[in-house]
Design a protein around this motif. Structure first.
Motif, short mmCIF file in Angstrom:
data_model
loop_
_atom_site.label_atom_id
_atom_site.label_comp_id
_atom_site.label_asym_id
_atom_site.label_seq_id
_atom_site.Cartn_x
_atom_site.Cartn_y
_atom_site.Cartn_z
N ALA A 83 37.77 4.59 20.53
CA ALA A 83 36.43 4.51 21.11
C ALA A 83 35.83 3.12 20.89
CB ALA A 83 35.53 5.58 20.53
N GLU A 84 36.09 2.55 19.71
CA GLU A 84 35.63 1.19 19.43
C GLU A 84 36.38 0.19 20.31
OE1 GLU A 84 35.04 -1.58 15.50
OE2 GLU A 84 36.99 -0.67 15.83
N GLN A 85 37.69 0.34 20.45
CA GLN A 85 38.48 -0.57 21.27
C GLN A 85 38.05 -0.52 22.74
OE1 GLN A 85 42.45 0.82 20.50
NE2 GLN A 85 42.47 0.08 18.38
N TRP A 86 37.67 0.65 23.20
CA TRP A 86 37.23 0.82 24.59
C TRP A 86 35.78 0.39 24.81
CZ3 TRP A 86 39.37 6.26 26.42
CH2 TRP A 86 40.77 6.18 26.49
N GLY A 87 35.08 0.02 23.74
CA GLY A 87 33.69 -0.41 23.87
C GLY A 87 32.71 0.74 24.03
N LEU A 143 37.30 10.14 33.59
CA LEU A 143 37.94 11.31 34.20
C LEU A 143 39.02 11.88 33.28
CD1 LEU A 143 38.21 10.10 37.90
CD2 LEU A 143 37.02 12.15 37.11
N GLY A 144 39.78 11.02 32.66
CA GLY A 144 40.81 11.50 31.74
C GLY A 144 40.22 12.26 30.57
N LEU A 145 39.16 11.71 29.98
CA LEU A 145 38.52 12.37 28.85
C LEU A 145 37.92 13.71 29.26
CD1 LEU A 145 36.67 9.31 27.26
CD2 LEU A 145 38.63 10.52 26.28
N ALA A 146 37.25 13.73 30.42
CA ALA A 146 36.53 14.93 30.84
C ALA A 146 37.47 16.02 31.34
CB ALA A 146 35.52 14.57 31.93
N LEU A 171 33.44 24.23 32.25
CA LEU A 171 32.15 23.58 32.49
C LEU A 171 32.34 22.09 32.75
CD1 LEU A 171 30.06 25.33 29.67
CD2 LEU A 171 30.22 25.96 32.09
N ILE A 172 31.23 21.41 32.98
CA ILE A 172 31.24 19.96 33.17
C ILE A 172 30.57 19.29 31.97
CG2 ILE A 172 31.10 20.23 35.68
CD1 ILE A 172 28.13 19.22 35.39
N PRO A 173 30.82 18.01 31.76
CA PRO A 173 30.12 17.31 30.67
C PRO A 173 28.62 17.28 30.92
CG PRO A 173 32.05 16.07 31.37
CD PRO A 173 31.84 17.15 32.38
N ASP A 174 27.85 17.90 30.02
CA ASP A 174 26.40 17.85 30.15
C ASP A 174 25.83 16.88 29.13
OD1 ASP A 174 26.37 19.19 27.70
OD2 ASP A 174 25.71 21.11 28.53
N SER A 175 24.54 16.99 28.88
CA SER A 175 23.88 16.09 27.92
C SER A 175 24.10 14.63 28.29
CB SER A 175 24.35 16.37 26.49
OG SER A 175 24.11 17.72 26.14
N GLY A 176 24.06 14.36 29.59
CA GLY A 176 24.23 13.00 30.09
C GLY A 176 25.66 12.54 30.19
N GLY A 177 26.62 13.42 29.93
CA GLY A 177 28.02 13.01 29.94
C GLY A 177 28.50 12.45 31.26
N THR A 178 28.09 13.07 32.38
CA THR A 178 28.55 12.58 33.68
C THR A 178 27.98 11.20 34.00
OG1 THR A 178 26.72 13.67 34.86
CG2 THR A 178 28.77 14.93 34.58
N TRP A 179 26.89 10.84 33.36
CA TRP A 179 26.26 9.53 33.60
C TRP A 179 26.82 8.48 32.64
CZ3 TRP A 179 23.36 5.82 31.11
CH2 TRP A 179 22.63 4.93 31.91
N LEU A 183 29.61 8.52 30.49
CA LEU A 183 31.04 8.28 30.31
C LEU A 183 31.60 7.21 31.24
CD1 LEU A 183 32.36 11.91 29.67
CD2 LEU A 183 32.18 10.06 28.01
N PRO A 184 31.34 7.24 32.55
CA PRO A 184 31.86 6.17 33.41
C PRO A 184 31.30 4.80 33.05
CG PRO A 184 31.13 8.04 34.73
CD PRO A 184 30.62 8.26 33.33
N ARG A 185 30.06 4.77 32.56
CA ARG A 185 29.44 3.49 32.21
C ARG A 185 30.02 2.92 30.92
NH1 ARG A 185 26.11 6.10 35.49
NH2 ARG A 185 24.59 4.90 36.76
N LEU A 186 30.39 3.78 29.99
CA LEU A 186 30.95 3.31 28.73
C LEU A 186 32.45 3.05 28.82
CD1 LEU A 186 29.19 5.60 26.08
CD2 LEU A 186 28.69 3.21 26.62
#
Length: 263
Positions: free
Chosen positions: A176-180, A162-165, A142-150, A152-155
């Motif tokens: 996650a904190e280091q990456w903001g 892409l790596g995470l997904a 599947l693909i990231p749902d629940s707003g994941g595609t929107w 993740l690239p912004r955060l």
């Protein structure tokens, strides 16, 4: 409405919602979706509730969808996952992102699949050091749902998103904190006290100003600089006429703690 899959507690102006299926890592069923929506209705209808705290019971925050709730074996008729997304997950994400109260999320353990993206939809995310965020969708095709595609690239930026997904590798809370991607990572023993203090601070704060800040920042990617400057002018004009602004200035000049009412 009596709840079986969540816990709702309203105290000191904070509406605390705990996902409560710890034996299933708080994974979502249709019943949990309906109970959570009802709890958020009650919170929004109560003007005394001025902030929201979302967390999970037990050793995890949320493992996303309970696959047993919509299991399908090879050869059986396919389930309509789009219906599930449209009916339950997308409305929840929109609601958390646009709610007229600050929403704090306490990630107390694993946040996987939709659970990770529900956390990212909240305004301020604080995670226990042992917590992990997992985009587990690729593991089941599947693909990231629940707003994941929107979100993740912004955060995280496109390369990390892409790596995470695509890999589904766990993202530790510290990274996650280091990456903001989240506000803060704290020791496990400090999590509850930290998030409760923050939610209480928001509940005692200038609600209209906090919500205007939330909404203007969340929608900024869709505006030009000139449009943002115009919005800032309009919001400052409106908020400058509020009781909370008057109280904030008076408290500052009188060197005392402000008594905001959210008006």
């Amino acid at each position: 409405m009596g709840y079986e899959t969540i816990i709702l507690n309203i105290e000191h102006g904070v509406g605390s919602v705990t996902l409560n299926r710890p034996d299933r890592l708080n994974s979502f069923t249709v019943q949990m979706h309906k109970e959570l929506a009802d709890a958020l209705d009650r919170i929004e209808a109560d003007s005394a509730v001025r902030s929201v705290l979302l967390t999970g019971a037990g050793r995890g925050f949320c493992a996303g969808q309970d696959l047993a709730d919509r299991a399908v074996a090879p050869g059986q008729e396919a389930v309509d996952l789009g219906h599930s997304v449209e009916t339950y997950y997308s409305p929840l994400i929109r609601r958390l992102a646009t709610m007229d109260r600050p929403v704090v999320c306490a990630v107390n353990g694993v946040a996987a699949g939709a659970g990770a993206n529900i956390a990212f939809a909240c305004d301020v995310v604080i995670a226990a050091r042992s917590a992990k965020f997992i985009q587990s969708f690729a593991n089941i095709g599947l693909i990231p749902d629940s707003g994941g595609t929107w979100v993740l690239p912004r955060l995280a930026g496109q390369a990390r998103a892409l790596g995470l997904a695509l890999t589904g590798e766990p993202l530790p809370a510290e990274r996650a904190e280091q990456w903001g991607m989240i506000w803060k990572c704290v020791d496990d023993a400090e999590l509850i006290g930290e998030v409760q203090a923050l939610a209480r601070r928001f509940a005692e704060g200038p609600t209209r100003g906090l919500v205007a800040t939330k909404q203007s920042l969340r929608t900024s990617f869709g505006r030009t600089l000139d449009e943002s400057l115009a919005l800032e002018r309009d919001l400052m004009r409106e908020l400058g006429r509020s009781d909370d602004y008057r109280e904030g200035v008076a408290a500052f000049t009188e060197k005392r703690r402000p008594n905001f009412t959210g008006k």
